[in-house]
Enzyme design. Structure first.
Site, PDB file in Angstrom:
ATOM      1  CB  CYS A 155      -0.939  -0.003   1.211  1.00  0.00           C
ATOM      2  SG  CYS A 155      -1.983   1.465   1.267  1.00  0.00           S
ATOM      3  CB  CYS A 158      -0.573   2.500   4.023  1.00  0.00           C
ATOM      4  SG  CYS A 158      -2.062   1.825   3.325  1.00  0.00           S
ATOM      5  CG  ASP A 159       3.188   1.203   4.494  1.00  0.00           C
ATOM      6  OD1 ASP A 159       2.788   1.739   5.542  1.00  0.00           O
ATOM      7  OD2 ASP A 159       2.933   0.030   4.194  1.00  0.00           O
TER       8      ASP A 159
END
Ligand code: NDP
Length: 335
Positions: A155, A158-159
């Site tokens: 992701c 997300c990261d």
């Protein structure tokens, strides 16, 4: 696969025990931001929700590290801790959260719905909210598993932030990979896109976008041979599948964007699914094609797939279920 195998082994003895039946007003299948939020709203609406958390309580966020894009956490929060807080809130408000796996369902329009848990326990539910989520597909390399959380992620939204100012690589050639490569190109110095064929699968617009971004380098006909690094990602070894030539590229982040698999197989005989297996909901609602069965989160969302959107759709599902049940009870009282 290992987890499922262990789970079957552990629950096997119980399969020979006598079957019990329980009647519930609102059954929530699957945990994660969508399921816990549905549980919070359903509990506050006095629907006495019962939730079965599934094989991975807390869902995909429990395999993420820091979550920095969920509003309300100015300093960020670890994914597992966040899911623990969601669960505590649901339980405090009265949700009955249980460890268990729904193994089969028998849905009928208007209900009640029959659901089997662990192959032994029968639940008869007036309403059902499905929040079983989706699982990212992985390449299957041992180094990918070993370095998951140490630079390997599925992701970028997300990261990606953790690799600000660094070089990263992303595998895949669909809309997700293109969208995530474009996102990464804004925060990382360089993005290597590893594409296994000589063409993209993504829409033309997304292809143009990545091809016209100067710091995205597309490596066609290329496969990931190995992700290198002891505890964190240091490089990726890429193999050209036409020439056989191998090349080591130093990167700090390695993103896998080769698609997701919605966890919807057990519903396929009753609910309308799209060609990729996502549950089709009536636009702008959580209604499925079966009255009394609602769906929230990634099991029905292949576009946004964020914790905050999943939580929002969990709220929608609980409100839809509550209003649907109230209308049903009022109609029954008037009959
Ligand atoms: P897709 O299935 O569309 O694409 C997966 C990509 O990963 C393909 O390019 C495929 O290669 C590649 N791939 C699969 N397995 C491997 C492997 N083992 N090694 C290397 N590459 C691999 O998944 P997406 O998640 O991109 O999209 C899913 C759906 O969601 C699509 O319908 C998409 O249009 C939609 N979507 C829409 C968005 C939007 O509208 N904004 C955003 C994101 C997704 P190959 O092409 O060779 O098969």
């Amino acid at each position: 696969m290992d987890v499922i195998f262990c789970y079957i082994l552990l629950t096997l003895p119980f399969n020979f025990m006598s079957q019990e039946t329980e009647h519930v007003e609102c059954l929530i299948i699957g945990s994660g931001p969508a399921g816990y939020t549905a549980a919070i709203y359903a509990a506050r609406a006095d629907m006495k929700p019962v939730m079965y958390e599934g094989l991975q309580p807390g869902g995909q966020l429990t395999i993420t590290t820091d979550v920095e894009n969920y509003p309300g956490y100015p300093d960020g929060i670890m994914g597992p801790e966040m899911m623990d807080l969601f669960k505590k809130q649901a339980v405090r408000l009265g949700a009955d959260v249980r460890f268990g796996m729904v193994t089969s369902v028998e849905f009928k329009n208007g209900g009640p719905q029959k659901v089997m848990v662990d192959g032994t326990k029968e639940i008869i539910a007036e309403s059902v909210i499905i929040s079983t989520g989706a699982s990212a597909k992985w390449l299957g390399l041992p180094s990918e598993e070993r370095l998951n959380g140490g630079g390997v992620s599925a992701c970028a939204v997300c990261d990606g932030f953790f690799y600000r100012g660094s070089d990263v690589a992303i595998v895949g050639a669909g809309d997700t990979a293109c969208e995530e490569a474009a996102y990464l190109s804004k925060i990382c110095t360089k993005v290597y896109m590893i594409v296994r064929r000589d063409a993209f699968r993504a829409s033309k617009a997304m292809q143009h976008r990545v091809q016209n971004t100067p710091n995205i380098e597309i490596l066609f006909n290329s496969e990931t041979d190995e992700i290198l690094g002891d505890n964190v990602v240091e490089a990726v070894r890429v193999k050209n599948n036409i020439t056989g030539e191998k090349r080591e590229i130093p990167v700090k982040g390695f993103f896998v964007a080769i698609g997701h698999e919605p966890n919807t197989q057990i519903f396929k005989d009753y609910l309308n699914l799209d060609e990729q297996g996502y549950i089709i909901t009536k636009p702008g609602t959580s209604y499925t094609n079966v009255e009394g069965v609602f769906c929230a989160g990634d099991a029905q969302d292949k576009v946004y797939r964020q914790a905050v959107t999943a939580a929002g759709s969990g709220c929608m599902a609980a409100l839809d279920a509550e209003r649907w049940l109230s209308a049903k009870h009022s109609a029954a009282a008037m009959a």
